[in-house]
Write a protein that holds these residues in place. Structure first.
Motif, mmCIF file in Angstrom:
data_model
loop_
_atom_site.group_PDB
_atom_site.id
_atom_site.type_symbol
_atom_site.label_atom_id
_atom_site.label_comp_id
_atom_site.label_asym_id
_atom_site.label_seq_id
_atom_site.Cartn_x
_atom_site.Cartn_y
_atom_site.Cartn_z
ATOM 1 N N UNK A 308 0.866 -1.055 0.085
ATOM 2 C CA UNK A 308 -0.057 -0.116 0.186
ATOM 3 C C UNK A 308 0.779 1.213 -0.048
ATOM 4 N N UNK A 309 2.167 1.030 -0.034
ATOM 5 C CA UNK A 309 3.001 2.193 0.098
ATOM 6 C C UNK A 309 2.960 3.177 1.404
ATOM 7 N N UNK A 310 2.922 2.289 2.397
ATOM 8 C CA UNK A 310 2.828 2.867 3.747
ATOM 9 C C UNK A 310 3.689 2.341 4.645
ATOM 10 N N UNK A 311 5.053 2.696 4.442
ATOM 11 C CA UNK A 311 6.084 2.325 5.124
ATOM 12 C C UNK A 311 6.070 2.422 6.886
ATOM 13 N N UNK A 312 5.672 3.625 7.165
ATOM 14 C CA UNK A 312 5.664 3.794 8.798
ATOM 15 C C UNK A 312 4.681 2.796 9.128
ATOM 16 N N UNK A 313 3.430 2.613 8.741
ATOM 17 C CA UNK A 313 2.455 1.596 9.038
ATOM 18 C C UNK A 313 3.010 0.194 8.999
ATOM 19 N N UNK A 314 3.858 -0.007 8.008
ATOM 20 C CA UNK A 314 4.509 -1.414 7.914
ATOM 21 C C UNK A 314 5.450 -1.579 8.982
ATOM 22 N N UNK A 315 6.401 -0.647 9.404
ATOM 23 C CA UNK A 315 7.245 -0.744 10.471
ATOM 24 C C UNK A 315 6.469 -0.988 11.839
ATOM 25 N N UNK A 316 5.513 -0.139 11.963
ATOM 26 C CA UNK A 316 4.522 -0.537 13.314
ATOM 27 C C UNK A 316 3.829 -1.848 13.440
ATOM 28 N N UNK A 317 3.487 -2.418 12.135
ATOM 29 C CA UNK A 317 3.037 -3.808 12.267
ATOM 30 C C UNK A 317 4.198 -4.838 12.729
ATOM 31 N N UNK A 318 5.327 -4.502 11.843
ATOM 32 C CA UNK A 318 6.585 -5.473 12.042
ATOM 33 C C UNK A 318 6.824 -5.465 13.699
ATOM 34 N N UNK A 319 6.561 -4.392 14.264
ATOM 35 C CA UNK A 319 7.048 -3.999 15.610
ATOM 36 C C UNK A 319 6.241 -4.747 16.274
ATOM 37 N N UNK A 320 4.904 -4.841 16.071
ATOM 38 C CA UNK A 320 3.855 -5.610 16.838
ATOM 39 C C UNK A 320 4.058 -7.126 16.653
ATOM 40 N N UNK A 321 4.261 -7.594 15.537
ATOM 41 C CA UNK A 321 4.581 -9.130 15.115
ATOM 42 C C UNK A 321 5.736 -9.396 15.953
ATOM 43 N N UNK A 322 6.929 -8.609 16.227
ATOM 44 C CA UNK A 322 8.116 -8.951 16.989
ATOM 45 C C UNK A 322 7.478 -9.302 18.461
ATOM 46 N N UNK A 323 6.535 -8.234 18.876
ATOM 47 C CA UNK A 323 6.382 -8.048 20.121
ATOM 48 C C UNK A 323 5.743 -9.567 20.776
ATOM 49 N N UNK A 324 4.871 -9.885 19.628
ATOM 50 C CA UNK A 324 3.994 -11.108 19.830
ATOM 51 C C UNK A 324 4.524 -12.442 19.680
ATOM 52 N N UNK A 325 5.737 -12.279 18.942
ATOM 53 C CA UNK A 325 6.470 -13.480 18.571
ATOM 54 C C UNK A 325 6.559 -14.420 19.774
ATOM 55 N N UNK A 326 6.507 -15.576 19.769
ATOM 56 C CA UNK A 326 6.723 -16.801 20.647
ATOM 57 C C UNK A 326 8.016 -17.362 20.717
ATOM 58 N N UNK A 327 8.946 -16.719 19.783
ATOM 59 C CA UNK A 327 10.281 -17.287 19.552
ATOM 60 C C UNK A 327 11.366 -16.735 20.545
ATOM 61 N N UNK A 328 11.035 -15.763 21.385
ATOM 62 C CA UNK A 328 11.705 -14.804 22.273
ATOM 63 C C UNK A 328 13.018 -15.490 22.627
ATOM 64 N N UNK A 330 14.046 -18.555 21.948
ATOM 65 C CA UNK A 330 13.949 -19.968 21.035
ATOM 66 C C UNK A 330 15.217 -19.800 20.038
ATOM 67 N N UNK A 331 16.026 -20.870 19.729
ATOM 68 C CA UNK A 331 17.056 -20.808 18.820
ATOM 69 C C UNK A 331 16.828 -21.780 17.806
ATOM 70 N N UNK A 332 15.728 -22.146 17.377
ATOM 71 C CA UNK A 332 15.290 -22.965 16.316
ATOM 72 C C UNK A 332 15.232 -22.067 14.783
ATOM 73 N N UNK A 333 15.333 -22.967 13.806
ATOM 74 C CA UNK A 333 15.126 -22.629 12.540
ATOM 75 C C UNK A 333 13.957 -21.644 12.276
ATOM 76 N N UNK A 334 12.805 -22.133 12.942
ATOM 77 C CA UNK A 334 11.515 -21.425 12.644
ATOM 78 C C UNK A 334 11.976 -19.944 13.291
ATOM 79 N N UNK A 335 12.235 -19.699 14.530
ATOM 80 C CA UNK A 335 12.639 -18.599 14.820
ATOM 81 C C UNK A 335 13.417 -17.742 13.965
ATOM 82 N N UNK A 336 14.594 -18.465 13.419
ATOM 83 C CA UNK A 336 15.425 -17.710 12.746
ATOM 84 C C UNK A 336 14.750 -17.115 11.264
ATOM 85 N N UNK A 337 14.008 -18.062 10.923
ATOM 86 C CA UNK A 337 13.086 -17.595 9.565
ATOM 87 C C UNK A 337 12.186 -16.389 9.821
#
Length: 414
Positions: A308-328, A330-337
């Motif tokens: 949508x060409x909204x990079x600021x919104x994208x960064x906010x969404x990526x930050x939320x994804x990282x915050x919710x990540x269950x891999x905090x 974890x050293x598995x390949x799934x976490x790395x990917x």
């Protein structure tokens, strides 16, 4: 008392007639016995034909394989940490998601002397958990049994020549026969037949056998026309055949009856394909609110904002994804990917904002997490070039070229 008796009567009627189990998408039916998603007939095929050990299966079938096939056949892994250990759990998870021609598979085949693969292909807890078309096209493994809940592949080796000659068939023509319980017109038989038809339609859809999928869905709709799962599969089939308007209506019909993560996310894909980004944004947010994988839905939302060409919104969404990540921790390949996907998404957002140093730094994180990913090295090379660092750009391209060459080279002995 009368009202309570009526309520109990209605509830019992829902259970006995199987209306509740079918219309709410349960994986069990009224009465005794194993859930219908377990591949019981496929397991019987293995037992009856004395397939050679060892059997590979996914994690969810561990207990079933122990019960149904043991002690003659040992299970590959199940819910017990001992004696399996974390390493074997990771290996099993990676193999399930990997095409059987990959180097990882060939290493495990020899390490564990794998001979038979058993998967569930029921539409709940089975189909979609492994890349079925890849297995169907494999030269190393051949289909020897398929029904609406289970599939068996046999390793293409001399020891299996007799069974392969008798049972091997292409996925494109394999016939799905209904179980005995699906015959007749009792409440239970109708529910069993509906389950068979829905599972069959889903399998046919994944195998690109669309005409057969459509017929199965039509027969299923005649039995339980309001089932939400029915309309989700219809929507996917219509979307695959470029009937977007009809597909949207089927998605909305299913979601009205049963709002679900999968339904909303599938509808978001339809909207994205049509560049209806505002509708897609709403659908992804609805999916995230219902999802057990909300972290990955937010990552997808970040990708949508980039489109949508909204990079600021994208960064906010990526930050939320990282915050919710269950891999905090974890050293598995799934976490790395997952973390690499977040990092490369941030790199794209920063580049769109013309913040090249931040873009380079983010892409370097993605590469450090997945150093064998050639595409990410190429993306880093482009960022180096855009930043004016020709030497680093050339080094990154050379590294990508080496990785691509290694991926194309055949495995020794194959």
């Amino acid at each position: 008392v009368v009202l309570e008796a009526l309520l109990v009567g209605v509830r019992l009627s829902d259970l006995v007639t199987e209306r509740y189990s079918v219309e709410t998408g349960q994986i069990t039916m009224f009465g005794t016995g194993a859930s219908w998603w377990f591949p019981e007939r496929a397991a019987e095929f293995i037992l009856n034909n004395k397939s050679l050990p060892n059997v590979f299966h996914d994690y969810t079938l561990g207990g079933f394989v122990t019960w149904k096939l043991g002690p003659e056949y040992r299970d590959f892994v199940d819910g017990r940490h001992m004696p399996f250990g974390a390493e074997l759990f990771t290996e099993q998870r990676n193999l399930v998601a990997t095409p059987p021609e990959a180097a990882e598979w060939r290493t495990s085949e020899e390490r564990w002397n794998l001979n038979t693969i058993l998967f569930s292909v029921s539409r709940y807890a089975g189909l979609g958990s492994f890349p079925l078309p890849d297995y169907c096209q494999s030269k190393d493994w051949k289909l020897v049994y398929l029904d609406d809940t289970g599939i068996v592949f046999l390793r293409n080796r001399p020891e299996n020549a007799a069974l392969l000659a008798k049972f091997a068939e292409p996925c494109a023509t394999a016939v799905l026969a209904p179980p005995a319980a699906a015959k007749g017109n009792s409440y239970r038989a109708r529910a069993e037949r509906f389950t068979f038809l829905m599972n069959s339609a889903s399998i046919y859809f994944l195998l690109a056998r669309d005409a057969e999928a459509s017929r199965a869905l039509s027969d299923a709709e005649a039995l339980f026309p309001e089932n939400p799962s029915l309309h989700l599969v219809k929507a996917q089939l219509l979307q695959a055949n470029n009937h977007s308007d009809e597909a949207e209506q089927e998605y909305l019909r299913a979601l009205k009856r049963d709002p679900s993560d999968g339904g909303w996310f599938a509808l978001a894909h339809l909207y994205t394909a049509e560049h209806r980004y505002t509708d897609a944004e709403r659908a992804v947010k609805n999916a995230a609110s219902l999802s057990q994988m909300a972290f990955d839905r937010w990552r997808s939302l970040g990708q949508l904002y980039l489109a949508m060409k909204e990079p600021e919104q994208a960064l906010a969404a990526f930050a939320r994804a990282a915050q919710l990540s269950p891999y905090a921790n974890d050293t598995s390949e799934m976490r790395m990917e997952f973390d690499a996907k977040i990092a490369e998404g941030r790199a794209r957002a920063y580049r769109a904002m013309n913040k090249l140093p931040l873009a380079v730094a983010a892409q370097e994180v993605a590469v450090s997490l997945t150093p064998t990913n050639a595409a990410r090295w190429l993306a880093l090379a482009e960022l180096y070039a855009a930043s004016g660092d020709a030497a680093k750009a050339e080094d990154a391209r050379s590294h990508a070229a080496i990785l691509q060459k290694l991926q194309r080279e055949p495995v020794a002995g194959k």
